[in-house]
Design an enzyme around this catalytic site. Structure first.
Site, PDB file in Angstrom:
ATOM      1  CB  SER A   1      63.374   7.047  28.187  1.00  0.00           C
ATOM      2  OG  SER A   1      62.436   7.750  27.802  1.00  0.00           O
TER       3      SER A   1
ATOM      4  CG  ASN B   1      65.360  14.273  35.898  1.00  0.00           C
ATOM      5  OD1 ASN B   1      64.301  14.286  35.683  1.00  0.00           O
ATOM      6  ND2 ASN B   1      65.947  13.005  35.976  1.00  0.00           N
ATOM      7  CB  ALA B   2      61.851  17.385  38.960  1.00  0.00           C
TER       8      ALA B   2
ATOM      9  CB  CYS C   1      58.693   8.639  36.382  1.00  0.00           C
ATOM     10  SG  CYS C   1      58.745  10.626  36.647  1.00  0.00           S
TER      11      CYS C   1
ATOM     12  N   GLY D   1      71.959   3.310  34.945  1.00  0.00           N
ATOM     13  CA  GLY D   1      72.190   3.968  36.418  1.00  0.00           C
ATOM     14  C   GLY D   1      73.645   4.375  36.668  1.00  0.00           C
TER      15      GLY D   1
ATOM     16  N   GLY E   1      72.732   7.807  29.960  1.00  0.00           N
ATOM     17  CA  GLY E   1      72.085   9.076  30.028  1.00  0.00           C
ATOM     18  C   GLY E   1      72.778  10.090  30.484  1.00  0.00           C
ATOM     19  CB  SER E   2      73.642  11.450  33.847  1.00  0.00           C
ATOM     20  OG  SER E   2      72.217  11.247  34.295  1.00  0.00           O
TER      21      SER E   2
END
Lengths: 263, 304
Positions: free
Chosen positions: B21, B69-70, B128, B243, B265-266
């Site tokens: 996500s 990231n934020a 988060c 992760g 994800g990344s």
């Protein structure tokens, strides 16, 4: 390529047109025409801007003052530093020997760099550029000095053709020897160019603008319906054939939250 | 390759790779694109009750093997998102919802009003590290809060519930057990690490406008693998390992630590959109050469 923003000094900020400045930086970013950099103003945000000039050892961004971010940027001048990250995105292909470049408003900025490079390669380049009025037209002196043929259009008729620049494209393609069209500008204008090219079966490329956040293809803010292509990574330059598959082209775009809205 | 098939709490996946996500999941079209690039399942970007603009840019930065990231949970809110995520059959693989709440009541409201739609499961990101009011910054990562929220959501939906935990939790086993006890169907271990901070020496400022953010990318893999290893020991429900997974071997290591499926994800940045197909192919090559007929046979092998 700069993966992180590199703080670079503004060499000079030159008035290019009304509400429009060109910010010069010394150094190389190694961009191809159509690519963009993410410009970071610490505290104000980070936004994408197409590269408009690239010369030996320097490059520039031509920017129109439109909102809070650009208002802050316009306060800066020689010696002030901003963060430059990139370049990113898929460039123009530089295909074609007799090409028309058609730019609306500050959409002319990335096309001017393309005009420089294609003219340097000995291609016949016809630049059609339109703006609301004479005071907004970009790069008249720059084009005069180059081998690029130019046609200007203004909405108010204060310079060149009175009306839309797309009307000049219709005239230009009548000649029959145009083999490629490159376009950047307001989306409604690009839709018109798309239709003209499609009807005449002239291949073309279009530089799209969508709400970008990361600039390198992971956040998903700038994706297109229904293909899911990312404007920042799979674009911003898309071919006419690709755009036939993009239903949202000319219809809507999303804001920073992902909500659909008007162009 | 059929050996990559997995069953994750009732979801039939053609391979164990799940789009995490927050990456690309803003639109249905984007999910479809990811599915066409080989993902076994996809997760939408988290949806809150009201629209959120998210944090000011820069929101994501990369420095070698570390991404930070934020994003701040930008999303168009419940009603717009319902419109966006309809007809999800088009996506071609199971779609997992991700819902947000500031407390158990709001999570239950979201589950009751956003689900089931065409979703196959729902994920609760209680982890988060960079959005005030949500996740770790709202204390949702404790055993008590995890139990309360999970139980409330379970009452409000029949979909499988996946609880996403933070690798920053010290008592991971206890939190995972609390989720299991409350009826969670799976644990997604985990979210970004940290938070951390990038400072630009010339700007004399943090690079993210929010100043700090969650770390991801290949550099955090060792942390994620250890967390998955711990959670696998603590619970009987399946674990999704998320992760730092960038290659097929990374995914296999995660599975051997105890993951039944793997979040990606990344890696979309490091190896682009078709990273899912690349990882799946690399897994197949490994499994063939090492003689593993299925993913299941490798789950938790590092514990033996």
């Amino acid at each position: 390529m700069n993966e992180r923003p590199v703080m670079m000094k503004i060499e000079k900020a030159v008035d290019e047109a009304k509400d429009t400045k060109t910010f010069w930086f010394s150094g190389r970013v190694g961009a191809k025409p159509g690519q963009f950099v993410m410009l970071w103003l610490p505290g104000s945000g980070q936004k994408p801007f197409g590269i408009s000039y690239q010369e030996r050892g320097s490059f520039a961004l031509t920017i129109r003052r439109v909102g809070g971010f650009t208002k802050e940027l316009f306060k800066l001048g020689t010696g002030d530093r901003v963060g430059i990250q990139g370049p990113y995105g898929k460039p123009f292909s530089m295909k074609g020997d007799n090409v028309v470049l058609i730019g609306g408003g500050y959409g002319t900025a990335p096309l001017a760099l393309l005009a420089d490079e294609m003219a340097r390669k000995g291609k016949n380049v016809h630049m059609i550029t339109g703006a609301a009025g004479k005071e907004f037209l970009l790069y008249q002196k720059r084009f005069e000095k180059s081998k690029v043929k130019t046609t200007y259009a203004t909405d108010d008729g204060s310079f060149g053709h009175k009306g839309f620049c797309t009307e000049c494209l219709v005239d230009s393609v009548k000649s029959g020897n145009i083999d490629y069209v490159y376009c950047c500008g307001p989306e409604k204008m690009m839709v018109k160019v798309f239709e003209i090219c499609n009807k005449k079966e002239i291949p073309g490329e279009f530089s799209l603008e969508r709400y970008m956040k990361c600039g390198f293809g992971v956040c998903g803010s700038c994706t297109l319906d229904p293909t899911g292509w990312r404007v920042c990574k799979d674009g911003p330059v898309f071919t006419l054939e690709q755009l036939k598959k993009v239903d949202e082209f000319g219809k809507y775009k999303r804001d920073g939250s992902g909500k659909k809205g008007k162009l | 390759m059929s050996g990559l098939k997995v069953d994750l709490c009732g979801l039939k996946l053609k391979n164990p790779l799940i789009l995490a996500s927050g990456i690309l999941g803003v639109t249905k079209s984007s999910l479809k694109n990811v599915a066409q690039n080989g993902a076994g399942a996809v997760t939408i970007k988290s949806v809150s009750r009201e629209p959120r603009k998210g944090h000011k840019t820069p929101i994501i930065q990369v420095d070698g093997d570390v991404m930070i990231n934020a994003v701040g949970y930008s999303n168009p809110g419940l009603s717009e998102s319902r419109k966006e995520f309809t007809g999800l059959g088009e996506v071609g693989v199971p779609v997992i919802a991700s819902i947000l709440g500031t407390d158990a009541e709001e999570f239950a409201y979201m589950a009751g009003n956003f689900l089931p739609g065409d979703f196959s499961a729902v994920e609760l990101p209680l982890s988060c590290p960079h959005t005030p009011g949500y996740g770790m910054l709202a204390g949702q990562g404790t055993p008590e809060a995890t139990y309360e929220i999970t139980a409330a959501v379970k009452k409000s939906t029949k979909l499988p519930v996946i609880v996403k935990l933070s690798p920053s939790i010290q008592a991971l086993g206890e939190v995972a057990k609390a989720a299991e006890k409350a009826g969670a169907d799976a644990i997604n271990m985990g979210n970004t690490v940290g938070p951390g901070m990038f400072i630009d020496a010339r700007a004399k400022k943090p690079v993210l406008d929010f100043k700090f953010g969650g770390l991801s990318g290949p550099a955090i893999k060792a942390i994620s693998v250890r967390c998955v290893y711990d959670v696998y020991k603590a619970v009987r429900i399946p674990v999704i390992g998320t992760g730092g997974v960038t290659t097929g071997i990374d995914a296999i290591e995660m599975i051997m630590a105890g993951a039944s499926a793997v979040g990606v994800g990344s890696a979309v940045h490091y190896r682009d959109m078709d990273v899912f197909r690349k990882i799946a192919d690399e897994m197949s090559v490994f499994m063939k050469s090492e003689g593993y007929p299925s993913v299941n046979e490798m789950v938790g092998l590092a514990h033996e």
